[in-house]
Scaffold this motif. Structure first.
Motif: not given
Length: 368
Positions: A160-164
């Motif tokens: 998953a994208p780090a921000a999410r």
């Protein structure tokens, strides 16, 4: 991962599956005295969880670089055996109950609400939160529900994208619930073992000592049945409702301790056979292929054996005082599991290719 260590992990996987089979064969309907402690089979599942975390970390690092490839592989592996296992369980239960209704009525009470049980099993939602929906007579299926939850958590962490990532992990945890999450550290320990570079640098001499000490610790843990003692202490600390509804997770304190011993065993053996020069390393090198061949039936043995044990116990009448009927039923269940596994285990690759054709183009269009 060296061939020697890979062979060792395969051997442990096979022995754990056989331990679960023998634990379930320890039934008073089959033999009138206890052969193994009740905790023997559950402790073997702890081995599976640790192995699973280690292997998933390995394939994600080496082979499956995207979430799509990761999930196609997971679905192909799980469903190639889970679907036949559910079909076999229904067949064995229905035919067995028709031939010996008294046995199934007295020993198995998991045949009501069959559509709900089937839907929960197909979606691996049997054990979410404090629900526990048994897939007919096939109780070992519970660990697949845990596994799929851990696969989900790992995929978010790895892809998953780090921000999410934090948000997705929180939502997944809310879906899964505390019962499965309480054993997640054991599965995660397998991931840590794969990634822990300092442990991989351990020299062979201290590795041998660690391995021997871990073997002694595991034997003592099982001989003293520490899982039972720790579970009794846990029951005294928790409310009766909570302890009961933790179900397969209620032995978590003993499971944590056993997982640490198994982790030490992994680290020690990996160091012991790293260069392949030791006698044990050379032996594992020679046995790598036959062990891998036998271990290829592990998943089938694990998921097929219990409905087969029930069926053969029900239809083969005889005394529970001796070992003749016991050995016959266990042998038939094991042989049938391997025979069926020789078919089901070959379906992973075709199913994976079918999923790649069906799912990957749709995922690409959805992302685009």
């Amino acid at each position: 991962m060296t061939p020697q260590f890979s062979a060792y992990l395969d051997l442990l996987r096979l022995l754990a599956a056989l331990a679960v089979l023998l634990s379930h064969a320890n039934s008073r309907a089959l033999i009138d005295h206890s052969i193994l402690p009740q905790s023997f089979g559950h402790n073997a599942v702890v081995v599976f969880f640790l192995l699973s975390g280690y292997v998933i970390a390995y394939v994600a690092d080496v082979k499956e670089k995207t979430a799509s490839s990761y999930w196609v592989s997971r679905f192909a592996r799980i469903y190639s055996v889970a679907l036949p296992a559910l079909a076999l369980t229904l067949l064995c239960d229905l035919v067995g109950a028709a031939l010996n209704p008294g046995f199934y009525a007295g020993n198995l009470t998991t045949h009501d609400h069959w559509l709900l049980r089937l839907a929960a099993s197909l979606s691996f939602s049997n054990e979410l939160w404090f629900v526990s929906i048994m897939p007919f007579s096939n109780s070992p299926y519970w660990s697949l529900c845990y596994e799929m939850s851990y696969y989900l958590l790992f995929s978010i962490w790895a892809y998953a994208p780090a921000a999410r990532r934090g948000l997705y992990l929180m939502l997944a945890a809310l879906l899964i619930g505390p019962k499965i999450l309480i054993l997640a550290p054991i599965w995660a320990l397998g991931v840590v073992l794969y990634r822990w570079r300092a442990a991989q640098a351990l020299a062979s001499a201290p590795g041998a000592l660690l391995w021997l000490a871990s073997v002694a610790g595991i034997v003592a843990f099982q001989t003293l049945d520490l899982s039972k003692s720790l579970s009794a202490w846990t029951a005294a600390q928790l409310s009766p409702w909570l302890y009961l509804n933790l179900n397969f997770s209620k032995h978590f304190l003993g499971d944590y301790l056993l997982a640490l011993l198994i982790a030490a065993n992994f680290i020690g053996f990996r160091a012991l056979v790293r260069d392949g020069a030791s006698g044990l390393g050379a032996l594992m090198q020679r046995l790598h292929k036959p062990i891998a061949l036998a271990a290829g039936f592990t998943f089938s043995i694990y998921l097929f054996h219990l409905p087969l044990l029930h069926f053969f116990t029900a239809v083969l009448e005889g005394s529970t005082a001796g070992y003749g009927r016991y050995l016959t039923v266990v042998g038939l269940a094991l042989a049938a599991s391997v025979l069926l596994g020789s078919v089901t285990e070959t379906q992973k690759t075709p199913l994976k290719r079918w999923l790649e054709r069906q799912l990957l183009p749709r995922l690409q269009r959805w992302r685009g």
